[in-house]
Structure formats: C-alpha cells, structure tokens
Design a protein around this motif. Structure first.
Motif, mmCIF file in Angstrom:
data_model
loop_
_atom_site.group_PDB
_atom_site.id
_atom_site.type_symbol
_atom_site.label_atom_id
_atom_site.label_comp_id
_atom_site.label_asym_id
_atom_site.label_seq_id
_atom_site.Cartn_x
_atom_site.Cartn_y
_atom_site.Cartn_z
ATOM 1 N N GLU A 243 0.850 -1.249 0.009
ATOM 2 C CA GLU A 243 -0.027 0.011 0.099
ATOM 3 C C GLU A 243 0.953 1.127 0.029
ATOM 4 O O GLU A 243 1.851 1.285 0.643
ATOM 5 C CB GLU A 243 -0.756 0.067 1.238
ATOM 6 C CG GLU A 243 -1.733 -1.119 1.328
ATOM 7 C CD GLU A 243 -3.210 -0.407 0.805
ATOM 8 O OE1 GLU A 243 -3.494 0.818 0.751
ATOM 9 O OE2 GLU A 243 -4.099 -1.382 0.879
ATOM 10 N N GLY A 244 0.632 2.329 -0.691
ATOM 11 C CA GLY A 244 1.417 3.458 -0.822
ATOM 12 C C GLY A 244 2.451 3.366 -1.619
ATOM 13 O O GLY A 244 3.531 4.008 -1.670
ATOM 14 N N TRP A 245 2.224 2.607 -2.713
ATOM 15 C CA TRP A 245 3.427 2.506 -4.000
ATOM 16 C C TRP A 245 2.975 3.442 -4.932
ATOM 17 O O TRP A 245 3.897 3.779 -5.652
ATOM 18 C CB TRP A 245 3.305 1.026 -4.505
ATOM 19 C CG TRP A 245 1.821 0.948 -4.910
ATOM 20 C CD1 TRP A 245 0.787 0.296 -4.022
ATOM 21 C CD2 TRP A 245 1.176 1.297 -6.304
ATOM 22 N NE1 TRP A 245 -0.421 0.361 -4.861
ATOM 23 C CE2 TRP A 245 -0.130 0.737 -6.084
ATOM 24 C CE3 TRP A 245 1.531 1.727 -7.170
ATOM 25 C CZ2 TRP A 245 -1.060 0.826 -6.924
ATOM 26 C CZ3 TRP A 245 0.708 1.895 -8.336
ATOM 27 C CH2 TRP A 245 -0.716 1.495 -8.221
ATOM 28 N N GLU A 246 1.860 4.352 -4.815
ATOM 29 C CA GLU A 246 1.491 5.106 -6.119
ATOM 30 C C GLU A 246 2.012 6.537 -5.786
ATOM 31 O O GLU A 246 1.691 6.978 -4.697
ATOM 32 C CB GLU A 246 0.102 5.108 -6.489
ATOM 33 C CG GLU A 246 -0.464 6.202 -7.166
ATOM 34 C CD GLU A 246 -0.235 6.418 -8.380
ATOM 35 O OE1 GLU A 246 1.115 6.493 -8.828
ATOM 36 O OE2 GLU A 246 -0.939 6.735 -9.479
ATOM 37 N N GLN A 247 2.694 7.005 -6.576
ATOM 38 C CA GLN A 247 3.506 8.428 -6.160
ATOM 39 C C GLN A 247 2.768 9.485 -6.938
ATOM 40 O O GLN A 247 2.998 10.718 -6.697
ATOM 41 C CB GLN A 247 4.868 7.945 -6.703
ATOM 42 C CG GLN A 247 5.975 8.921 -5.744
ATOM 43 C CD GLN A 247 7.318 9.056 -6.803
ATOM 44 O OE1 GLN A 247 7.634 7.931 -7.322
ATOM 45 N NE2 GLN A 247 7.879 10.254 -6.492
ATOM 46 N N THR A 248 2.078 9.337 -7.836
ATOM 47 C CA THR A 248 1.512 10.588 -8.729
ATOM 48 C C THR A 248 0.177 11.197 -7.938
ATOM 49 O O THR A 248 -0.071 10.456 -7.017
ATOM 50 C CB THR A 248 1.048 9.789 -10.187
ATOM 51 O OG1 THR A 248 -0.123 9.177 -10.163
ATOM 52 C CG2 THR A 248 2.142 9.109 -10.811
ATOM 53 N N SER A 249 -0.046 12.283 -8.439
ATOM 54 C CA SER A 249 -1.092 13.080 -7.987
ATOM 55 C C SER A 249 -2.008 13.733 -9.015
ATOM 56 O O SER A 249 -1.502 14.713 -9.214
ATOM 57 C CB SER A 249 -0.637 13.918 -6.800
ATOM 58 O OG SER A 249 -1.788 14.342 -6.188
ATOM 59 N N ALA A 269 2.876 6.957 4.769
ATOM 60 C CA ALA A 269 2.226 5.991 5.778
ATOM 61 C C ALA A 269 3.103 4.858 5.509
ATOM 62 O O ALA A 269 3.739 4.001 6.578
ATOM 63 C CB ALA A 269 0.848 5.476 5.957
ATOM 64 N N ALA A 270 3.437 4.215 4.272
ATOM 65 C CA ALA A 270 4.032 3.110 3.949
ATOM 66 C C ALA A 270 5.671 3.396 4.432
ATOM 67 O O ALA A 270 6.214 2.406 4.799
ATOM 68 C CB ALA A 270 3.952 2.952 2.490
ATOM 69 N N ILE A 271 6.075 4.626 4.413
ATOM 70 C CA ILE A 271 7.409 4.935 4.590
ATOM 71 C C ILE A 271 7.625 4.583 5.886
ATOM 72 O O ILE A 271 8.489 3.932 6.632
ATOM 73 C CB ILE A 271 7.678 6.544 4.276
ATOM 74 C CG1 ILE A 271 7.911 6.508 2.630
ATOM 75 C CG2 ILE A 271 9.067 6.499 4.585
ATOM 76 C CD1 ILE A 271 8.002 8.117 2.440
ATOM 77 N N GLU A 272 6.678 5.168 6.786
ATOM 78 C CA GLU A 272 6.670 4.801 8.315
ATOM 79 C C GLU A 272 6.755 3.451 8.760
ATOM 80 O O GLU A 272 7.240 2.951 9.700
ATOM 81 C CB GLU A 272 5.701 5.841 9.101
ATOM 82 C CG GLU A 272 6.398 7.235 9.329
ATOM 83 C CD GLU A 272 5.379 8.422 9.264
ATOM 84 O OE1 GLU A 272 4.244 8.301 9.171
ATOM 85 O OE2 GLU A 272 5.866 9.482 9.434
#
Ligand code: SF4
Ligand code: SF4
Ligand code: SF4
Lengths: 462, 225
Positions: A243-249, A269-272
């Motif tokens: 989860e949290g792999w998508e970086q675009t916006s 959150a994925a980084i944390e």
C-alpha cells in the motif's frame, strides 16, 4: 438546476460514483450539466478570504503590468503571441475578477476560468523566472484550480482522476491486489533471464523503498520489471510497499487539495511502516513534485520533507553510475545524436538539471549529446503538463502546444529523445503521432538495461 | 503655502509614508503561511535567507538575471527610471537644504549637473515606458488606466521640478505644483501599486526562499537566472 448528477461540487468518494461518472462517455452529459451549475458565491468568497493571503494578494497588487513574463510562456509563443496568453493576463482575468466581485461571479465566467486554468497554463512556473517582482503564475494558476475544483468547475477527466485517488489511492483503478499480483507476475516473467530476480513486497528496513506511477503497473508493467532488473544488477536491498506505492497525484492537477493530502499520506504511511533508509521514485516528474516537493506540505510536515530521504530516479541512476554499482559497457554507449527532455517538475522545480547531464556523460559517446535550446531550468514544458495531456476537451489546444517541443527537438537534429518523466514521455509520443517527425523516445531504464555490464554471478548459466 | 508644505505637512507626509510602508511590510510577512505557500520558511531559514538575498541582489543588478539579459532595452528603461526616481529626490541639493532646515538632518548632496541629467534621463525613460505600453500588444493588453495614473504620479514631481530649475515663467506656480506632486507621490506609495517600493523586496525574498528551500537551493540551483 443548482447541481447536476455528474457535474456537482461533491468530489467522488465511492467506487460507485466513479464508475457512474466514467460511464458518461467523454463527459458529454457532465459538460452539459456544467452549463447550469450554480456558483456558490458565498463559499467562493469565504474560501478566497481564508486562503488568498498576503503572498497572492501582493502578487496581484504589485504586478507592474510590464509584460516581461509574456514570451517566457511557451503557450503565448506557440499561439502566435496571443495577448490573451500573456501569463499575467491569464491570472488577472481569473483571480482579480473573483476578488473584485467578492465571489459574485457567473457560471459562464467559471467555465471560462476552467478553460483558461486547464488549457492555457500547465503550471510549469517558467514565467516565475522572468518576472522582476518574483510573481509565480504557475503557483497562482494551481491555486485558482483549487478554487474551481471546490465549485465543481473542473474538466471531466480531472474529476475522474481525483476520484481515482480518493477511491483507490492511485490515478488508475489499480487495487492493492492488482499491484501485488503485477509485482509477482513481473518477477516470474523475468526470473529465467535474471536468476534470483525478486520484487520484494513489504520488506521492513530495506535500503530502498521504490514507488512508481500507476500507469506503470496498469499499462507498462515492463517498466516495473526494468526497475527490478536494474536494482538487481546494482545489488540493491530494496522493496515495494503493498500500500502506498503510487506516487502520482492527479489531485494536484485537479486542484483537489484534500485528495492530494489523502494520496500523499498513504505513501508516507508506507514509509513509516516499512522504515526504509530512503525512498526512490520512478521516472516521473509530476509524481516527484507531488510526493517530494509539494507533498510534505499537504501532509502538514513543517520540515517540508518527506519522512525519509526521497529521491528521483535520475538521482539514483547517477549515483549508481558514479559509484560503479552500474557500469556501462563502453562499446554499447549511444553513438547517434541524442537529446534530453528536462521535466519542469524536477528540473525547474527541484534543481535536478546537472544530474541528468552526468548520466548522459556515462551513456552517450562524447560528441553525440545535443542540448535543446533553451534547456535545464529554462526548458519549455513538453506541452502536455499540468494535466493537459489527459483532457479530451482541450485536445486541440494541447496538440498546438506540442509544437514548441517538436520544434525544439527538430532543431537539435537528434532522432532519439531521452525523457525520464512519464508525462513528458507521453507528450513526446503524442507529438510524434501528431506531427510524424520521425523520432524515437525512451525512459532511462530500457536504455540502461541494454548498456550495462552484467556482473559474472548474474549472467545466465550456459 | 510654501512654508506649510515644507514644514508641518512634511512631517505628516513622512509619517504616513513611513508608517504606511512599515504596515505593508509587516502585513506581508505576517500573512505568509508555510502551509498555504508550501514553503518551510522556519525549518530552513538559513538556506531561505541566503536565496532571498541572492534573488534580490541579482534583480537589482543590471544584466544580473537571465530575464534582464534577454531584454536589454526594457532593462535600461527600468534602471534609468528607478535610479532617477530614487536618487534624485534623496540627494538633490534643494532637498538637502530643506532636510537641514526643517527636519534638522544633515545629508550630502549630489552635483546639480548630475541631478539634472538623471532627471531628464528618468523622464525620457518614463516617456518610453508609456510608448511601450501603447505599442507592444503584450503590454497593452495588461495596461489599465491605473498604470498611467501611477506613471503620472511618479513623473509629476520630476516634470515640475525640472521646470522650476529651468526657471520657466510662472516659477511660483511650478514650485507649488512640485511640492504638491511630491507629497502626493509619497502619500500614494503605501496605498497603491507604488508600494512595490518596499513590497518588491518582500515578494522577491519570498520567491527566493521558495526556490531556495524547496526547488533546488540545497543543490545550489535555487532560483536560477
Ligand atoms: S513580469 Fe511580473 S510584473 Fe511584469 S506583467 Fe508579468 S507578472 Fe506582472
Ligand atoms: S506557468 Fe508556464 S504555462 Fe503557465 S503561464 Fe507561466 S509559463 Fe505559461
Ligand atoms: S509534463 Fe514534463 S515538461 Fe510538461 S509540465 Fe510536466 S514536467 Fe514539465
């Protein structure tokens, strides 16, 4: 009719609403409804009072109307110096009027603003470098998009894009399962050729957490495989989050600030959760801007930084070449004229101009690399930035805008364009389709894979 | 009238001008918002200040920025106009006399010939700026009546001043007009676009910090010229 079925002030919150909006082919009914969408004047004025603070007000106030920003804007130039395309003019005609009228504006005015905000400015901020007063029209345009979004005056595709992020936390309907499956599939597919190749999901404490652009798993899964192969060759200890792999916006393009926060919170959150030493994003400029440059602010991080060091793909490539983790086979260096597209989003807006030149110095035989004019921080937008690429309503204007890049590329004489940005890559592909100038274009990854020396232990056994 | 305009009214004008400018600067900086502007002003103050200064410095330098180098004509008009408008009033001998007699401040003066030359050059540049507004489509589209009013307010003290200096007939009248237009200009600064006299530094500093802190300053490639 104050609000329509499709065209209204409520952002997409559910999959059902998203699918229903998608069913309205090309937004025909959506734009029809927009013609009678009422402006909530009070809300517009309140919002302006709360968010249009001294920076924007001063910019509006002190603009000397000197016109020095005019020919900094590629859209002004490419549209035969149309005075309506002078950056200051575009902004004044929208924001100034909204403020002067204290939000008391008409539906037609808002539709006109929508047309301007999404088809006459790609938020590339080039003009900011030419204004003596330091007025950044790119920032202002993006601010105006936020006001328009809150009132429902947003192009159909942008509303969908923002909805995608709100529903799937990705610009396309790639679910967690789809993503993890794609990772497994890509690893399996390439295992034979690359023994030991892995795409490790959710590994804690890795050196690198890799994030990408949802277009990749959705339409170009090879890109993910290529990233894996290069990490594999370089011997990196890496992972991707489930989860949290998508970086675009696309929320950023849409001016949906609430959605932008949701999106970036998910990545952080994925980084944390996985606590990598650092994070590397894919070859995408707007993804980098969204998650690394602007994202920390949406997430409310006073440091202005993501929770771990977060670099663009070109930074990793340069480092890997510099330290010898990746070695280019000299006989395979590029020996034809080649040029490089500088993406506004990580070059002008993050200072990464030199690092891509460093990469070129390894990949290209001396004498074969030609710069576009202008280049680096002064480069023009590819023509498809800020969401322009994806909006059907403005296809004609976008195609016109591509001429700037076409002419820049033609002037270099190069037939190969390296474009380490997804959005620019798309624009260059489209310009070839539209104008057939006989060029090829590429990300760094496939070129590198064709050029790097494969360490002994990774070579396929006979 | 002369006595009033160079005496008590001078105090009033200076007070309004200075307090007004201070107010605008304070209002500007208090209104900056790291979240809305998306710039970590506090967290990276050192880097930010360095680039704020760089940004201001380069724009105050002729040929100091890419933008200036690209437009040498406009750049010359800009610098001639602003050098005249800033230095002549400050260092004109007649003004230093008033400063000494009425405000009790001692101030060096510039040679009369230089002041004349600067004034004429500034006015000529002003006329060219007006022509530029009329002739260039990209400037014409931006121009409003207010822009001409601002130019008029800025140039009036200089036109009347040079007329006094040349002793054209009607000296008394021109002198009075000069004093009045001078007051008008100073009083207009805090309330109009002329506030860019101080806000230029604020806005430039902000954009310098913006590019310096988050758009490449840490790599030595902040706002690039
Ligand atoms: S260059 Fe700056 S001050 Fe001049 S018109 Fe453009 S935005 Fe206004
Ligand atoms: S931000 Fe870019 S596209 Fe928009 S007005 Fe400025 S130069 Fe033109
Ligand atoms: S698509 Fe590329 S060139 Fe165009 S605005 Fe975005 S980053 Fe800039």
């Amino acid at each position: 009719m104050p609000e329509g079925k499709f065209c209204n002030k409520t952002p997409i919150q559910t999959e059902e609403a998203l699918l229903s909006l998608l069913s309205d082919t090309r937004g025909t009914q959506y734009y029809e409804e927009m013609k009678s969408l009422e402006v909530n004047k009070e809300d517009l004025w309140n919002r302006i009072q709360k968010t249009c603070k001294s920076r924007m007000r001063t910019w509006l106030d002190i603009c000397a109307h000197c016109g020095l920003c005019a020919d900094s804007c590629f859209l002004y130039l490419v549209n035969d110096r149309d005075p309506e395309q002078v950056p200051s003019r575009k902004i004044q005609s929208m924001l100034r009027t909204m403020i002067e009228k204290k939000g008391d504006v008409t539906t037609e005015f808002m539709i006109e603003c929508m047309n301007t905000a999404w088809s006459k400015c790609t938020c590339c901020s080039r003009c900011a470098q030419f204004c003596p007063h330091g007025i950044d029209m790119g920032q202002m345009n993006s601010y105006i998009r936020g006001l328009l979004f809150s009132q429902g005056f947003v192009p159909w595709e942008m509303k969908i894009g923002s909805g995608m992020h709100r529903v799937y936390r990705a610009q396309m309907d790639v679910t967690t399962e789809d993503w993890v499956e794609t990772c497994e599939w890509m690893a399996e597919e390439n295992e034979e050729e690359w023994p030991g190749l892995e795409i490790p999901v959710d590994k804690e404490g890795a050196d690198i957490m890799y994030t990408c652009n949802a277009r990749e798993p959705k339409h170009y899964p090879e890109d993910l495989a290529e990233a894996a192969i290069l990490f594999h060759i370089a011997g990196e200890n890496w992972t991707v989050p489930s989860e949290g792999w998508e970086q675009t916006s696309l929320t950023m393009f849409a001016g949906d600030w609430e959605g932008a926060k949701m999106q970036v919170d998910n990545v952080y959150a994925a980084i944390e959760r996985l606590k990598p030493k650092r994070v590397i994003g894919t070859e995408c400029g707007h993804a980098h801007r969204a998650t690394v440059v602007e994202g920390p602010y949406w997430a409310g991080r006073a440091s202005g930084k993501p929770p771990a060091p977060y670099i663009h793909y070109v930074q990793w490539v340069a480092e890997a070449l510099r330290t010898g983790k990746l070695k280019i086979d000299p006989s395979k260096r590029i020996k034809e004229l080649v040029t490089l597209q500088d993406s506004c989003n990580y070059v002008r807006n993050h200072g990464l101009a030199e690092i891509t030149r460093e990469i070129m110095s390894y990949m290209v035989e001396p004498g074969y690399f030609v710069e576009m004019t202008p280049c680096k921080e002064y480069n023009y937008c590819c023509g498809g930035g800020g969401g322009f690429n994806g909006i059907g309503r403005y296809r004609q204007q976008r195609n016109k805008a591509l001429q700037t890049k076409r002419d820049q590329i033609l002037a270099t004489g190069a037939k190969l364009v390296i474009s380490p940005c997804h959005n620019c890559w798309d624009a260059i592909r489209d310009l070839e389709e539209e104008y057939e100038i006989g060029i090829r274009w590429s990300f760094l990854k496939p070129l590198l894979i064709g050029m790097v020396e494969i360490p002994e232990h990774l070579q396929p056994k006979e | 009238m002369y006595e009033f305009l160079t005496g008590p009214m001078l105090w009033v004008t200076f007070t309004v001008f200075i307090l007004g400018c201070i107010y605008r600067v304070v209002w500007y900086f208090r209104g900056l918002d790291w979240k809305l502007d998306r710039v970590a002003y506090k967290a990276d103050m050192g880097l930010g200040l360095k680039w704020a200064w760089k940004s201001i410095y380069h724009w105050l330098l002729p040929f100091g920025t890419f933008s200036w180098r690209r437009k040498p004509g406009m750049m010359s008009l800009f610098f001639i106009f602003h050098v005249g408008i800033v230095f002549v009033p400050l260092f004109l001998e007649a003004h230093t006399v008033i400063a000494r007699e009425h405000l009790g401040i001692n101030w060096p003066a510039m040679p009369a010939g230089l002041a004349d030359a600067l004034t004429v050059a500034m006015l000529a540049a002003g006329v060219m700026l007006i022509l530029r507004r009329i002739l260039l489509a990209e400037v014409r589209v931006l121009t409003t009546a207010n822009d001409y009013l601002m130019l008029a307010i800025a140039m009036a003290p200089f036109i009347t001043g040079i007329l006094c200096r040349l002793h054209v007939p009607g000296y008394e009248g021109w002198l009075l007009a000069h004093l009045v237009s001078g007051h008008v200009m100073l009083l207009a600064i805090p309330f109009t676009k002329l506030s860019h006299m101080v806000l230029f530094f604020c806005s430039r500093a902000q954009l310098g910090m913006d590019f310096g802190i988050k758009r490449g300053g840490e790599r030595g490639r902040g706002l690039v010229w």
